[in-house]
Design a protein around this motif. Structure first.
Motif, PDB file in Angstrom:
ATOM      1  N   SER A  77       0.664  -1.064  -0.078  1.00  0.00           N
ATOM      2  CA  SER A  77       0.079  -0.111  -0.015  1.00  0.00           C
ATOM      3  C   SER A  77       0.860   1.314  -0.035  1.00  0.00           C
ATOM      4  CB  SER A  77      -0.948   0.209   1.101  1.00  0.00           C
ATOM      5  OG  SER A  77      -0.165   0.309   2.352  1.00  0.00           O
ATOM      6  N   GLN A  78       2.185   1.299   0.493  1.00  0.00           N
ATOM      7  CA  GLN A  78       2.861   2.283   0.514  1.00  0.00           C
ATOM      8  C   GLN A  78       3.751   2.573  -0.846  1.00  0.00           C
ATOM      9  OE1 GLN A  78       5.336   1.976   3.929  1.00  0.00           O
ATOM     10  NE2 GLN A  78       3.749   1.855   5.375  1.00  0.00           N
ATOM     11  N   LEU A  79       3.606   1.582  -1.623  1.00  0.00           N
ATOM     12  CA  LEU A  79       4.416   1.575  -2.896  1.00  0.00           C
ATOM     13  C   LEU A  79       3.773   2.273  -4.220  1.00  0.00           C
ATOM     14  CD1 LEU A  79       5.874  -2.038  -2.707  1.00  0.00           C
ATOM     15  CD2 LEU A  79       6.901   0.323  -2.061  1.00  0.00           C
ATOM     16  N   ILE A  80       2.528   2.342  -3.944  1.00  0.00           N
ATOM     17  CA  ILE A  80       1.551   3.049  -5.174  1.00  0.00           C
ATOM     18  C   ILE A  80       2.247   4.495  -5.312  1.00  0.00           C
ATOM     19  CG2 ILE A  80      -0.625   3.991  -5.812  1.00  0.00           C
ATOM     20  CD1 ILE A  80      -1.723   1.785  -4.147  1.00  0.00           C
ATOM     21  N   GLY A  81       2.559   4.946  -6.615  1.00  0.00           N
ATOM     22  CA  GLY A  81       3.106   6.270  -7.050  1.00  0.00           C
ATOM     23  C   GLY A  81       4.564   6.093  -6.815  1.00  0.00           C
ATOM     24  N   SER A  82       5.049   5.153  -6.398  1.00  0.00           N
ATOM     25  CA  SER A  82       6.782   5.145  -6.264  1.00  0.00           C
ATOM     26  C   SER A  82       7.423   4.752  -7.671  1.00  0.00           C
ATOM     27  CB  SER A  82       7.144   4.253  -5.162  1.00  0.00           C
ATOM     28  OG  SER A  82       6.666   2.893  -5.590  1.00  0.00           O
ATOM     29  N   SER A  83       8.503   4.543  -7.569  1.00  0.00           N
ATOM     30  CA  SER A  83       9.398   4.034  -8.953  1.00  0.00           C
ATOM     31  C   SER A  83      10.068   2.915  -8.496  1.00  0.00           C
ATOM     32  CB  SER A  83      10.460   5.311  -9.032  1.00  0.00           C
ATOM     33  OG  SER A  83       9.826   6.386  -9.450  1.00  0.00           O
ATOM     34  N   TYR A  84      10.194   2.033  -9.574  1.00  0.00           N
ATOM     35  CA  TYR A  84      11.003   0.797  -9.464  1.00  0.00           C
ATOM     36  C   TYR A  84      11.975   0.504 -10.494  1.00  0.00           C
ATOM     37  CZ  TYR A  84      11.341  -4.352  -9.038  1.00  0.00           C
ATOM     38  OH  TYR A  84      11.757  -5.688  -9.037  1.00  0.00           O
ATOM     39  N   CYS A  85      13.218  -0.003 -10.108  1.00  0.00           N
ATOM     40  CA  CYS A  85      14.278  -0.163 -11.253  1.00  0.00           C
ATOM     41  C   CYS A  85      14.251  -1.631 -11.471  1.00  0.00           C
ATOM     42  CB  CYS A  85      15.671   0.432 -10.487  1.00  0.00           C
ATOM     43  SG  CYS A  85      16.983   0.057 -11.422  1.00  0.00           S
ATOM     44  N   SER A  86      13.905  -1.988 -12.701  1.00  0.00           N
ATOM     45  CA  SER A  86      13.744  -3.463 -13.388  1.00  0.00           C
ATOM     46  C   SER A  86      15.282  -3.860 -13.364  1.00  0.00           C
ATOM     47  CB  SER A  86      13.105  -3.450 -14.611  1.00  0.00           C
ATOM     48  OG  SER A  86      11.818  -3.067 -14.528  1.00  0.00           O
ATOM     49  N   ASN A  87      16.497  -3.036 -13.502  1.00  0.00           N
ATOM     50  CA  ASN A  87      17.615  -3.417 -13.500  1.00  0.00           C
ATOM     51  C   ASN A  87      18.168  -4.152 -12.127  1.00  0.00           C
ATOM     52  OD1 ASN A  87      17.731  -1.213 -15.816  1.00  0.00           O
ATOM     53  ND2 ASN A  87      19.090  -2.648 -16.425  1.00  0.00           N
ATOM     54  N   CYS A  88      17.967  -3.142 -11.037  1.00  0.00           N
ATOM     55  CA  CYS A  88      18.460  -3.492  -9.793  1.00  0.00           C
ATOM     56  C   CYS A  88      17.263  -4.440  -8.803  1.00  0.00           C
ATOM     57  CB  CYS A  88      18.841  -2.426  -8.957  1.00  0.00           C
ATOM     58  SG  CYS A  88      20.043  -1.252  -9.753  1.00  0.00           S
ATOM     59  N   ASN A 108       5.869   6.068 -11.073  1.00  0.00           N
ATOM     60  CA  ASN A 108       4.343   6.126 -10.865  1.00  0.00           C
ATOM     61  C   ASN A 108       3.769   5.030 -10.588  1.00  0.00           C
ATOM     62  OD1 ASN A 108       4.225   9.329 -10.440  1.00  0.00           O
ATOM     63  ND2 ASN A 108       4.111   9.232 -12.649  1.00  0.00           N
ATOM     64  N   ILE A 109       4.235   3.962  -9.900  1.00  0.00           N
ATOM     65  CA  ILE A 109       3.532   2.582 -10.019  1.00  0.00           C
ATOM     66  C   ILE A 109       2.202   2.517  -9.597  1.00  0.00           C
ATOM     67  CG2 ILE A 109       3.996   0.559  -8.925  1.00  0.00           C
ATOM     68  CD1 ILE A 109       6.314   1.242 -10.769  1.00  0.00           C
ATOM     69  N   THR A 110       1.613   1.902 -10.311  1.00  0.00           N
ATOM     70  CA  THR A 110       0.172   1.698  -9.836  1.00  0.00           C
ATOM     71  C   THR A 110      -0.407   0.433  -9.314  1.00  0.00           C
ATOM     72  OG1 THR A 110      -0.617   0.492 -11.962  1.00  0.00           O
ATOM     73  CG2 THR A 110      -0.529   2.935 -11.912  1.00  0.00           C
ATOM     74  N   HIS A 111      -1.414   0.297  -8.612  1.00  0.00           N
ATOM     75  CA  HIS A 111      -2.073  -0.725  -8.020  1.00  0.00           C
ATOM     76  C   HIS A 111      -1.877  -1.972  -8.919  1.00  0.00           C
ATOM     77  CE1 HIS A 111      -4.181  -3.288  -5.232  1.00  0.00           C
ATOM     78  NE2 HIS A 111      -5.038  -3.543  -6.012  1.00  0.00           N
TER      79      HIS A 111
END
Length: 468
Positions: A77-88, A108-111
């Motif tokens: 629930s705290q990750l929505i709107g965050s960023s994710y690095c697919s390499n790391c 801008n990670i969505t649900h």
């Protein structure tokens, strides 16, 4: 190469991926070695222990520094709107983005992204010898959903099939537990639906804590379907061992002798390997497609006769209803591909690879349409590059089941019975001497050869001196 797994009460040396497997060549067990069950390449897992040094604690001590690094379970629930690095393979804080400028970063990670990370966030691993990941397309997922609904299956064990897990959890709303070696799924699954697991030895990498969560999942009257999608370079024996581990665990927890339904995804050309270890598994004609593999998909021009990947299952094939591109064969009592025409002589729909096979009267069986019959080899085979001397070395005799010769040269049968036969013309079965079928299709072979079958292995009187 022979394989041995540790039996109950027996201890094998371990590596970061659980108990090793003992490998040895015929009649050379003392020269064998213990090696990682999941990785063949020493670059991925450097554990290779000679059989003679398995109890040498000083030698084994050098492997103790190896560690398996677990991922972390996040509060989604705290990750929505965050960023994710697919390499790391990590979620980023706003201050981290600059250090990942050259990486593939999703903002801008969505649900929806979190519900199924295999569609965007996670890059498939590419090690074909161990944990290569190929994700099923929508048609394949929809068929699996139909099989589950039609057969009243109420929970799923996904072994190495993350996209199936997320599809079942999100679309079908059916409990699913993912067992996978990929620790990245800790970020997207909680402990009640995921455990880090080695499908090549049936070992839970995090020990009894996560195993207990899986045991809780198994409890209850509703029986689970085991769905497996192993690497195609994996041998069948480790997979069967893992199936045995999972089924035994379910039976012990629920005090039952029930045989669980299973679906195993593998190429059609490995059918005989699966049948040798699990005779009850039958191949379904459905062509399994992946979204990220050019040869295993229906992409234009990718493969002339479609994907070679099939479903092997102990669910009766008549219960697996296929639709577009398939038809129901009333004689075989199963759905087959449209190009798979029933042969009244062989009494089956023979096609395996997407072509329409034809029946060859000279060898008494159905063959690929471009094959030509070789009277000397007594088989239909490819015209280009055919060499009788080399080809016979790979043949398995239809009478004694041994390799290296055909039926004309089977000394255990023809020479002891002084049978006279012609090498030309229409096929004549050398067991009953009638025309029109080969020894594989002879209805009297069990009677005349005194054959018995056990766990997919055939035994006949030709292998016993007192029977000749």
């Amino acid at each position: 190469m022979f394989l041995k797994f540790p039996e109950e009460g027996e201890s094998f040396p371990s590596c970061p991926h659980g108990p090793t497997i003992l490998f040895w060549k015929k009649d050379k067990k003392l020269d064998g070695f213990y090696s990682c069950s999941a990785f063949r390449d020493l670059k991925d897992c450097p554990v290779k222990i000679p059989f003679a040094r398995a109890e040498d604690q000083e030698f084994l001590g050098q492997f103790k520094s190896l560690e398996y690094h677990n991922g972390r379970i996040c509060d989604k629930s705290q990750l929505i709107g965050s960023s994710y690095c697919s390499n790391c393979n990590t979620f980023l804080k706003p201050t981290d983005n600059k250090s990942h400028d050259s990486h593939k970063v999703h903002n801008n990670i969505t649900h929806e992204n979190l519900k199924d990370p295999t569609k965007l966030l996670l890059q498939p691993t590419g090690n074909d010898k161990a944990e290569a990941q190929y994700f099923f397309d929508d048609n394949t997922l929809q068929l699996l959903g139909k099989i589950i609904k039609d057969n009243g299956i109420q929970k799923i064990i996904c072994v190495g099939a993350p996209r199936v897990h997320f599809y079942i959890r999100n679309r079908l709303n059916i409990p699913s537990f993912l067992l996978d070696l990929d620790e990245r799924f800790f970020n997207f699954c909680d402990e009640t639906e995921f455990a880090s697991f080695n499908m090549c030895n049936g070992h839970f990498l995090e020990g009894n804590l996560k195993k207990s969560k899986f045991q809780e999942f198994l409890k209850g009257d509703s029986f689970p379907l085991i769905f497996l999608d192993p690497p195609f370079a994996c041998r069948t024996e480790p997979i069967v061992h893992t199936l045995s581990v999972l089924e035994k665990l379910y039976r012990n927890i629920n005090r039952t002798h029930m045989i669980l339904p299973k679906i195993w995804v593998f190429p059609y050309y490995f059918e005989h390997y699966i049948k040798n270890v699990l005779p009850e598994m039958e191949m379904c004609d459905f062509k399994v497609n992946y979204t990220n593999h050019k040869l295993f998909s229906d992409q234009s021009g990718s493969r002339k006769y479609g994907s070679p990947i099939r479903l092997f299952t102990n669910i009766p094939l008549e219960l697996i209803k296929l639709e577009k591109g398939y038809q129901f064969c009333k004689l075989c009592k199963k759905f087959v591909s449209l190009e798979n025409k029933h042969c009244n002589v062989c009494r089956k729909c023979p096609s395996k690879n997407g072509q329409t096979y034809r029946h060859c009267k000279n060898c008494g069986t159905c063959v690929k349409p471009n094959y030509l019959h070789c009277k000397k080899c007594r088989r239909c085979t490819q015209k280009e590059g055919h060499n009788c001397k080399d080809y016979v070395k790979t043949l398995r005799c239809w009478i004694c089941r041994e390799t290296g010769h055909n039926e004309f040269d089977c000394g255990k049968w023809t020479k002891t019975r002084d049978i006279k036969f012609s090498r030309g013309g229409e096929i004549r079965c050398l067991i009953c001497m009638k025309k029109g079928h080969n020894e594989n299709g002879c209805r009297r072979r069990k009677e005349l050869l005194k054959e018995t079958e056990f766990l997919g292995n055939v035994f006949n009187c030709l292998n016993k001196d007192d029977c000749l």
